[in-house]
Design a protein around this motif. Structure first.
Motif, short mmCIF file in Angstrom:
data_model
loop_
_atom_site.label_atom_id
_atom_site.label_comp_id
_atom_site.label_asym_id
_atom_site.label_seq_id
_atom_site.Cartn_x
_atom_site.Cartn_y
_atom_site.Cartn_z
N SER A 112 26.47 33.51 60.33
CA SER A 112 25.60 34.60 60.77
C SER A 112 24.25 34.55 60.04
CB SER A 112 26.28 35.94 60.53
OG SER A 112 25.47 37.01 60.96
N GLN B 34 20.48 34.10 61.62
CA GLN B 34 19.36 34.99 61.34
C GLN B 34 18.13 34.21 60.90
OE1 GLN B 34 20.21 38.61 58.97
NE2 GLN B 34 22.36 38.14 59.23
N LEU C 154 18.12 41.76 65.94
CA LEU C 154 18.78 43.04 65.67
C LEU C 154 20.29 42.92 65.82
CD1 LEU C 154 18.72 46.09 65.16
CD2 LEU C 154 18.33 46.41 67.61
N ARG C 155 20.74 42.27 66.89
CA ARG C 155 22.18 42.13 67.12
C ARG C 155 22.84 41.28 66.03
NH1 ARG C 155 20.22 41.81 72.45
NH2 ARG C 155 20.18 39.52 72.36
N GLU C 156 22.17 40.20 65.63
CA GLU C 156 22.76 39.33 64.62
C GLU C 156 22.78 40.01 63.25
OE1 GLU C 156 24.99 36.32 63.83
OE2 GLU C 156 23.98 36.41 65.77
N THR C 157 21.71 40.74 62.94
CA THR C 157 21.67 41.46 61.67
C THR C 157 22.73 42.56 61.63
OG1 THR C 157 19.28 41.05 61.53
CG2 THR C 157 20.19 42.77 60.12
N THR C 158 22.89 43.27 62.74
CA THR C 158 23.91 44.31 62.82
C THR C 158 25.30 43.72 62.68
OG1 THR C 158 22.47 45.59 64.29
CG2 THR C 158 24.79 46.20 64.22
N ARG C 159 25.50 42.58 63.31
CA ARG C 159 26.81 41.90 63.23
C ARG C 159 27.11 41.48 61.79
NH1 ARG C 159 28.49 36.47 63.90
NH2 ARG C 159 30.62 36.29 64.71
N ALA D 12 25.83 42.79 59.04
CA ALA D 12 26.02 44.00 58.24
C ALA D 12 27.40 44.59 58.48
CB ALA D 12 24.94 45.02 58.57
N ARG D 13 27.87 44.53 59.72
CA ARG D 13 29.20 45.05 60.02
C ARG D 13 30.28 44.23 59.32
NH1 ARG D 13 29.01 44.44 65.10
NH2 ARG D 13 28.02 46.43 65.56
#
Length: 223
Positions: free
Chosen positions: A118, A122, A164-169, A171-172
């Motif tokens: 991931s 990013q 945004l989607r990769e960063t959120t993933r 972080a999750r």
């Protein structure tokens, strides 16, 4: 407390000094290397990729060398010291705490590879965003001439959405991993309280030793 505060300030200053110097040397070395590359390399390599390597990657490497190594050494010394103390206090209960370590190792192995992939995604998307940003500025006249401002804006929003989607993933996944590590700590504390409480009740262990074991069990697995 005063000595500890002075030590923290000293090591923080040293880390900042090392980070700045390593960052400066890395950027200088990368810039010097770029001067030796052929023109064909620049014809096929996006500007955003180069900027990402020169700016973002060097910052991360210098930060890791300055702060990551110190944190790693501190954590290693702390964990080894805590386990030595637990074995000195009560080796049987210390062995019970070690049962949780394989669970933590499996958890780390499961998330480590995914977080690495991931983070690499990013970095790749970040270089693409930098490229689009640079081309949007340098090619503004061409964009206006061809009336493709909306297309450029749509493309940039698409890249931002991917980031945004990769960063959120990431972080999750990081949140789940940290929660799992904390769970391992409280699981170890529960084992200590269960078995240690029985030993205290049977007068095989002092209550102060149990309290120390509980603190050690939780402290080892603190992220």
């Amino acid at each position: 407390i005063a000595a500890q505060t002075i030590g923290v300030i000293f090591f923080s200053y040293q880390s900042m000094y090392v980070e700045m110097n390593v960052n400066k040397d890395l950027k200088r070395a990368v810039f010097t290397h770029l001067q030796t590359l052929s023109f064909s390399y620049y014809n096929v390599t996006p500007v955003g990729y180069l900027l990402s390597r020169v700016m973002s990657d060097t910052n991360r490497i210098s930060s890791m060398l300055a702060w990551g190594l110190i944190d790693m050494m501190w954590s290693l010394v702390y964990v080894v010291g805590v386990f030595v103390a637990m074995f000195v206090l009560n080796w049987k209960l210390a062995l019970i705490v070690l049962v949780v370590v394989p669970i933590l190792a499996l958890l780390t192995g499961f998330f480590q590879g995914r977080l690495l992939v991931s983070n690499r995604r990013q970095r790749k998307i970040n270089s693409m965003i930098t490229t689009a940003y640079n081309e949007g500025i340098t090619g503004v006249r061409t964009s206006k001439t061809l009336v493709i401002e909306k297309d450029n804006d749509k493309s940039f929003q698409g890249l931002s959405g991917k980031m945004l989607r990769e960063t959120t993933r990431a972080a999750r996944m990081s949140g789940v991993y940290i929660a799992g590590v904390i769970f391992c700590g409280y699981l170890a504390a529960a084992i200590v309280l269960g078995r240690g409480g029985m030993m205290v009740h049977e007068h095989l262990m002092l209550l102060g030793t149990l309290s120390a074991f509980t603190s050690y069990a939780i402290g080892i697995f603190e992220p």
